[in-house]
Motif scaffolding. Structure first.
Motif, mmCIF file in Angstrom:
data_model
loop_
_atom_site.group_PDB
_atom_site.id
_atom_site.type_symbol
_atom_site.label_atom_id
_atom_site.label_comp_id
_atom_site.label_asym_id
_atom_site.label_seq_id
_atom_site.Cartn_x
_atom_site.Cartn_y
_atom_site.Cartn_z
ATOM 1 N N LYS A 80 2.408 -53.395 12.204
ATOM 2 C CA LYS A 80 1.319 -53.512 11.183
ATOM 3 C C LYS A 80 0.864 -52.194 10.685
ATOM 4 N N ALA B 258 -3.481 -58.546 21.230
ATOM 5 C CA ALA B 258 -2.090 -59.090 20.902
ATOM 6 C C ALA B 258 -2.180 -60.480 19.983
ATOM 7 N N ALA B 259 -3.113 -61.405 20.184
ATOM 8 C CA ALA B 259 -3.248 -62.501 19.111
ATOM 9 C C ALA B 259 -3.598 -62.024 17.840
ATOM 10 N N ALA C 113 3.558 -53.524 16.691
ATOM 11 C CA ALA C 113 3.486 -54.975 16.031
ATOM 12 C C ALA C 113 3.916 -55.168 14.678
ATOM 13 N N LYS D 42 -0.368 -49.724 19.296
ATOM 14 C CA LYS D 42 -0.145 -51.157 19.327
ATOM 15 C C LYS D 42 0.063 -51.883 18.203
ATOM 16 N N LEU E 31 -3.351 -59.056 16.605
ATOM 17 C CA LEU E 31 -2.128 -58.204 15.809
ATOM 18 C C LEU E 31 -0.559 -59.116 15.471
ATOM 19 N N ALA E 32 -0.824 -60.212 16.207
ATOM 20 C CA ALA E 32 0.234 -61.256 15.864
ATOM 21 C C ALA E 32 -0.091 -61.942 14.511
ATOM 22 N N ASP E 33 -1.364 -61.966 13.862
ATOM 23 C CA ASP E 33 -1.547 -62.818 12.811
ATOM 24 C C ASP E 33 -1.014 -62.483 11.565
ATOM 25 N N PRO E 34 -0.071 -63.196 10.972
ATOM 26 C CA PRO E 34 0.783 -63.074 9.880
ATOM 27 C C PRO E 34 -0.244 -62.790 8.613
#
Length: 348
Positions: free
Chosen positions: A93, A61-62, A91, A87, A64-67
């Motif tokens: 991506k 999760a972390a 997110a 997933k 996939l949240a990386d901008p």
């Protein structure tokens, strides 16, 4: 936000194929590795250190949240591909999914639907389709250099002993020759001829129940493709395209072909293919031959950079897919494998 000139890739997985992809990204000045994720933070950190110090994660999760991640390359074991792709899409991506994209055609349809609803790019990483030699061959075949295609033949085989713990034979990990090797000749045949009218074949079972060897016959209105793959031997690993006025051999190993052999006479192409590449045949192949033109399409690295380049261009253009590797064709390949595996296999 990543700079326009530097496309940030996130890589899920730290195995051999992930390493090849990361190394080949180094051949693209416009690409960089922004982050890597593994279940082991230590492995992720080691991988990141090898390829320029990207951010390392052990949490999906972390990651996939990386901008900084503009697209995700999924390079994990086969059985994880579909779930991780969904997933990533959820997110927001864009995702490039290592082959096989999934273990069931229904899962490809789920990926396609999710990507469409979310407006996100998704593609299978069947990198062979993007190689310079394959692009060149497809263009020349379309230009009728060898006439109308009437037969494609190929075998892709690499010896893998059936040993305890081997991912190649573990059904829980998506093992089996068709998933690991068969997708290459099936996808390339489909790339050249389209989806077949009828499919038949057979398979030989390993002790674990997966296929040790598979055989496929694809029937078209005026052509046939006879394909096979296996873990039971090291094969010649060439691909033959027989046309009405000539022939073409994708020289070994055809999944990463760098040389094409064009024959003015189809029967000579068939004879050359059937000779294989060992012993005297290898010596003869090095000599100039009347009626044969050898064409080099060499490239640096392992060849994964071409699919990455195509994916980046499509993503930057706001496209949801790539015409050279549409999700519908990924699903079609899996439907062929499913049709053959639905039949009883021959016992080991």
């Amino acid at each position: 936000m990543a700079q326009q000139n530097s496309f940030g890739w996130g890589i899920m997985g730290t195995g051999a194929i992930a390493g090849l992809f990361a190394a080949d990204l180094g051949l693209l000045p416009q690409a960089r590795i922004a982050a890597v994720q593994s279940r082991s933070l230590e492995k992720a950190q080691g991988f990141a250190a090898r390829f320029g110090g990207a951010t390392a994660y052990d949490d999906e999760a972390a990651f996939l949240a990386d901008p900084a991640i503009e697209a995700v390359y999924i390079a994990t074991p086969n059985h994880l591909h579909a779930a991780q792709a969904l997933k990533a899409i959820a997110a927001g991506k864009p995702v490039l999914i290592e082959k096989p994209i999934a273990l069931a055609s229904a899962d490809v349809e789920k990926i396609a639907q999710a990507a469409s609803e979310r407006g996100v790019f998704a593609m299978e990483a069947l990198w062979s389709r993007f190689l310079p030699a394959v692009r060149r061959a497809r263009e020349q075949i379309a230009a009728s250099r060898i006439g109308k295609v009437r037969c494609i033949r190929a075998d892709l085989s690499y010896l893998h002993p059936e040993e305890p713990g081997s991912r190649f034979f573990d059904p829980a990990l998506g093992g089996g020759a068709a998933f690991d090797l068969g997708v290459y000749p099936l996808s390339l045949a489909q790339h050249l001829l389209g989806e077949p009218l009828a499919v038949s074949g057979s398979w030989l079972a390993a002790g674990t129940g997966v296929d040790r060897r598979s055989f496929f016959r694809l029937d078209y209105p005026a052509a046939v493709a006879e394909l096979s793959c296996g873990f039971d031997r090291d094969g010649a690993n060439r691909l033959l395209v027989e046309g009405e006025r000539g022939g073409l051999i994708f020289e070994a190993p055809f999944l990463k072909v760098q040389r094409l052999s064009w024959y003015a006479d189809a029967s000579r192409a068939v004879a050359a293919y059937e000779r294989g590449i060992g012993g005297m045949a290898r010596l003869l192949d090095r000599l100039p031959q009347s009626g044969r033109a050898s064409e080099s399409c060499a490239f640096p690295g392992s060849g994964l950079q071409f699919q990455a380049e195509a994916a980046m261009a499509a993503i930057r253009a706001g496209k949801s897919g790539c015409p050279e590797m549409p999700l519908g064709e990924s699903a079609a390949v899996l439907r062929i494998i499913e049709a053959i595996r639905a039949q009883p296999g021959t016992a080991p």
